[in-house]
Design an enzyme around this catalytic site. Structure first.
Site, short mmCIF file in Angstrom:
data_model
loop_
_atom_site.label_atom_id
_atom_site.label_comp_id
_atom_site.label_asym_id
_atom_site.label_seq_id
_atom_site.Cartn_x
_atom_site.Cartn_y
_atom_site.Cartn_z
N GLU A 126 -6.67 -12.77 4.99
CA GLU A 126 -7.50 -11.57 4.94
C GLU A 126 -8.91 -11.82 4.43
O GLU A 126 -9.62 -10.87 4.11
CB GLU A 126 -6.80 -10.52 4.07
CG GLU A 126 -5.39 -10.21 4.55
CD GLU A 126 -4.73 -9.09 3.77
OE1 GLU A 126 -4.96 -7.92 4.13
OE2 GLU A 126 -3.99 -9.38 2.82
N HIS B 165 0.82 -1.21 0.00
CA HIS B 165 0.00 0.00 0.00
C HIS B 165 0.86 1.26 0.00
O HIS B 165 0.47 2.29 0.54
CB HIS B 165 -0.92 0.00 1.22
CG HIS B 165 -2.00 -1.04 1.14
ND1 HIS B 165 -3.01 -0.99 0.23
CD2 HIS B 165 -2.21 -2.15 1.87
CE1 HIS B 165 -3.82 -2.02 0.38
NE2 HIS B 165 -3.35 -2.76 1.37
N ASP C 69 -9.00 -5.79 5.79
CA ASP C 69 -9.42 -6.53 4.60
C ASP C 69 -10.41 -7.62 4.96
O ASP C 69 -11.37 -7.87 4.20
CB ASP C 69 -8.20 -7.15 3.91
CG ASP C 69 -7.52 -6.19 2.95
OD1 ASP C 69 -8.04 -6.03 1.84
OD2 ASP C 69 -6.50 -5.61 3.32
#
Length: 252
Positions: free
Chosen positions: A154, A49, A180
């Site tokens: 996730e 990210h 997530d």
């Protein structure tokens, strides 16, 4: 590895030691150094990210090395080339997001390890091979003893398969991604959602049965105290934003 070298992060993690780390993103060179000076046990540089430029990534790993601070890299879900470059640059391991199955976990292990355990391309002239000064046998042994592989679970599917994922040879620990996981469940409350807590506990129990530690992302020392055995990973963005908000609204 020399007798005077520090104990590798892998040995400390799998040996049951409680470790404290910080999650950060590029560019954050001074923050890496501050983490080392403050006494954290490791840092995770998030290239999923955040930027994943390999030159500044190596510079951050070098800054950490100056303070004896091990580095793990969170790569993308399918980025074997970044795994290779991160480990060649001197990272001690990888965190792989969105691992839903034992097959994906086996691929992650293969990216990170040399044959016969994996398929990582071999070279000793990289930083991790001491710029060609490490012999082939020495470098192979050092990599096998120090390379950490942590899958992130996730989704509900991943949590249900956590026992199979943790049983994969070369998987050293598990990390649940609560944000997530929450979104995958159609929920918006993150780690606070009862369903997310239940799925996370399923992974914790699987880790106990497998005799492997958890890596747990937290936002505070209170959450860290309640984390399961293994490593605690402070989300430094959340921690710093909380501090800045507090500074911007002082008591009058």
């Amino acid at each position: 590895m020399k007798d005077t070298d520090p104990v590798p992060l892998k040995e400390r993690l799998t040996g049951g030691e409680r470790l404290l780390g910080g999650l950060l993103r590029l560019p954050a060179g001074p923050l890496v150094e501050m983490a080392g000076v403050a006494g954290l046990d490791f840092v995770v540089i998030d290239c999923e990210h955040g930027p994943a430029d390999v030159v500044p990534l190596q510079q951050h790993i070098q800054a950490a090395g100056a303070h004896g601070l091990p580095v793990l890299i969170r790569v993308g879900a399918e980025e074997p080339s970044l795994v290779l470059r991160a480990l060649d640059a001197g990272a001690q391991g990888i965190i792989v997001p969105h691992v839903d199955s034992a097959d994906h976990a086996r691929r992650a292990v293969a990216w990170a390890h040399y044959p016969p355990q994996g398929e990582r391309g071999f070279a000793t002239y990289s930083r991790s091979g001491r710029f060609g000064q490490a012999g082939i046998a020495e470098h192979l042994a050092h990599a096998a003893a120090t390379t950490v592989v942590v899958p992130m679970l996730e989704t509900p599917r991943a949590c249900a398969a956590s026992g199979e994922i943790l049983a994969v040879p070369g998987v050293d620990a598990a990390l649940v991604g609560p944000a997530d996981l929450s979104v995958a469940m159609g929920l918006t409350g993150g780690a606070a959602e009862p369903a997310v807590r239940g799925a996370t506990q399923e992974v914790v129990e699987a880790a106990k049965r497998a005799g492997k530690p958890m890596v747990t992302i937290v936002n505070s020392t209170q959450q860290a105290a309640a984390a399961p055995p293994g490593a605690v990973l402070y989300n430094l963005t959340h921690v710093l934003m909380g501090t800045l908000r507090a500074l911007s609204t002082p008591e009058r």
